[in-house]
Write an enzyme that holds these catalytic residues in place. Structure first.
Site, PDB file in Angstrom:
ATOM      1  NE  ARG A   1      -3.149   0.065   3.227  1.00 28.01           N
ATOM      2  CZ  ARG A   1      -4.424   0.386   3.062  1.00 28.01           C
ATOM      3  NH1 ARG A   1      -5.206  -0.384   2.366  1.00 28.01           N
ATOM      4  NH2 ARG A   1      -4.919   1.485   3.590  1.00 28.01           N
TER       5      ARG A   1
ATOM      6  NE  ARG B   1       5.045   9.161  -4.611  1.00 27.96           N
ATOM      7  CZ  ARG B   1       4.278   9.507  -3.594  1.00 27.96           C
ATOM      8  NH1 ARG B   1       4.771  10.233  -2.611  1.00 27.96           N
ATOM      9  NH2 ARG B   1       3.030   9.139  -3.575  1.00 27.96           N
TER      10      ARG B   1
ATOM     11  NE  ARG C   1      -4.022  -5.746  15.743  1.00 28.68           N
ATOM     12  CZ  ARG C   1      -3.536  -6.060  16.932  1.00 28.68           C
ATOM     13  NH1 ARG C   1      -3.822  -7.230  17.507  1.00 28.68           N
ATOM     14  NH2 ARG C   1      -2.769  -5.200  17.577  1.00 28.68           N
TER      15      ARG C   1
ATOM     16  NE  ARG D   1      -3.170   5.734  12.347  1.00 24.09           N
ATOM     17  CZ  ARG D   1      -3.477   5.210  11.166  1.00 24.09           C
ATOM     18  NH1 ARG D   1      -2.751   5.497  10.113  1.00 24.09           N
ATOM     19  NH2 ARG D   1      -4.503   4.398  11.021  1.00 24.09           N
TER      20      ARG D   1
ATOM     21  CD  GLU E   1      -5.263   5.107  14.846  1.00 20.79           C
ATOM     22  OE1 GLU E   1      -5.333   6.302  14.496  1.00 20.79           O
ATOM     23  OE2 GLU E   1      -5.173   4.166  14.052  1.00 20.79           O
TER      24      GLU E   1
ATOM     25  CE1 TYR F   1      -6.566  -1.417   5.739  1.00 14.57           C
ATOM     26  CE2 TYR F   1      -4.622  -2.748   5.379  1.00 14.57           C
ATOM     27  CZ  TYR F   1      -5.201  -1.599   5.827  1.00 14.57           C
ATOM     28  OH  TYR F   1      -4.401  -0.615   6.373  1.00 14.57           O
TER      29      TYR F   1
ATOM     30  CG  ASP G   1      -7.792   2.104   0.988  1.00 12.26           C
ATOM     31  OD1 ASP G   1      -7.603   1.929   2.205  1.00 12.26           O
ATOM     32  OD2 ASP G   1      -6.873   2.097   0.151  1.00 12.26           O
TER      33      ASP G   1
END
Ligand code: UDP
Length: 386
Positions: free
Chosen positions: A183, A187, A260, A291, A317, A365, A367
């Site tokens: 995911r 770069r 989860r 996070r 979190e 999973y 999005d």
């Protein structure tokens, strides 16, 4: 009698409800929570749209989906660029030239590529030797750890991936499927945009408002637990669209699928700026949270009228293994759960009056954009849309 009973008012349910109604069907939407919008639910606190069930940044390459959501909300120009905090060192995400410069002091794409290549080569050679294969034989990563190191090398893996991933999934990286890490982009440019997507943004005014627009004019009952009153609700409609957890629907009779869950510790702080960014990932193993989200930065620190906001809301979190009674967030798409899901899928296929959809109904999973794409496909299949 309704044509459709829709269980769950998250994105999947809201799209189906909207399209069914537009196609002239009668629809009842129920949700066990006291609010609509499932896990994209946002709630206003101190003038800030708080993402109650975790950060949601809409991003897609799918023009149909983008046009679709834009017909229910105006999207701002937010671009996700999380920062990673590894034991007090800050790194840019996703992995790009800023990250490589901070990690190794490299200045050019060639230097960065060479550094990654060197670490990859060393690792792959070691792994191939363990497998009794030639150094230059094609390397097939067997798990997330192998995938990650063969993608970005050991250093990035150790500092930015391993701890975070193991906290988030509660499993060793060697036991996780490699697709999870695919995911994330890698770069060789100075580009902190977390997503490789043509379109990205946050709905102005929050996701709840967007979903409310989808559900406009549709009969809605909140605080209703479908599974507890199943017979009664089934009797009210010809067909059911069920977006809850597929194993819960069958009362976990084949055993429970693993998920989860996430717990949030929300705090209102009497200061305008806590971390200067919407998301800071804590990528070491020791910090207990994965996070911290500072919600105001999803909307540039301003309210809808453009006023600065004096306070800020943050959410720490914490990731945990799901147990009955918790909110399921992430399906654990490994082999074991994949097999169990297939068994549940067979049961689901035999329920001819029920359609299972969404992240929980399909144990995927997904999005947000994928959920909407899947919902629109289902609408076509059901004849609601061309
Ligand atoms: N990930 C990581 N380090 C980070 C952020 C993400 O290693 O700082 C990995 C981790 O394995 C995670 C995956 O990338 O599960 C996908 O992250 P993403 O941010 O897409 O997850 P989500 O936003 O759905 O929680």
């Amino acid at each position: 009698m309704y044509d459709y009973l829709i269980v769950g008012s998250g994105l999947y349910g809201a799209v189906l409800a909207h399209e069914a109604k537009a196609a002239g069907k009668s629809v009842l939407v129920i949700d066990k929570r006291d609010n609509i919008a499932g896990n994209v639910y946002t709630e206003k606190v101190e003038g800030i749209n708080v993402h109650k069930y975790g950060a949601h940044i809409f991003h897609t390459n799918n023009k149909e989906v983008w046009d679709y959501v834009n017909s229910f909300a105006v999207f701002n120009r937010f671009t996700n660029s999380p920062v990673a905090n590894y034991k007090g060192e800050l790194y840019s995400l996703p992995f790009n030239m800023y990250t490589f410069n901070k990690m190794w002091g490299v200045l050019t794409p060639e230097e960065a590529a060479a550094k990654i290549e060197e670490q990859k080569r060393e690792y792959i050679a070691k792994k191939q030797a363990e497998r009794g294969l030639a150094k230059d034989a094609p390397f097939e990563p067997a798990n997330l750890e192998e995938q990650a190191i063969s993608l970005v090398g050991q250093d990035i893996y150790e500092k930015l991936i391993k701890g975070y991933t193991e906290k988030q999934w509660g499993r060793d990286c060697k036991e996780l499927p490699s697709f999870i890490i695919k995911r994330l982009p890698v770069r060789l440019t100075f580009d902190n945009n977390y997503f490789n997507a043509l379109y990205q943004g946050i709905p102005v005014g929050g996701y709840t408002k967007m979903v409310a627009n989808m559900l406009d004019g549709i009969e809605l009952r909140l605080g209703v637990d479908y599974l507890e009153h199943k017979a009664e609700y089934d009797a009210m409609a010809d067909k059911v669209i069920y977006t809850g957890a597929i194993d819960a629907y069958f009362d976990y009779k084949l055993g429970n699928l693993e998920y989860r869950s996430v717990r949030f510790e929300n705090e209102v702080l009497d200061k305008p700026n806590f971390q200067g960014n919407a998301a800071v990932n804590y990528t070491d193993r020791e910090t207990p949270w994965t996070r911290i989200i500072e919600h105001k930065w999803f909307e540039f620190g301003k309210d809808e009228a453009g006023n600065e906001l004096p306070k800020t809301v943050i959410s720490r979190e914490y990731s945990s293994e799901w147990k009955p009674g918790d909110e399921p967030y992430y399906p654990v798409n490994d082999d074991k759960n994949g097999k169990l899901y297939k068994e549940y899928r067979k049961l689901a296929d035999a329920e001819s009056e029920v359609i299972f959809g969404g992240r929980l109904g399909e144990y995927k999973y997904y999005d947000m954009d994928q959920v909407i794409a899947a919902a629109l496909d289902k609408c076509r299949e059901l004849g609601f849309r061309k």
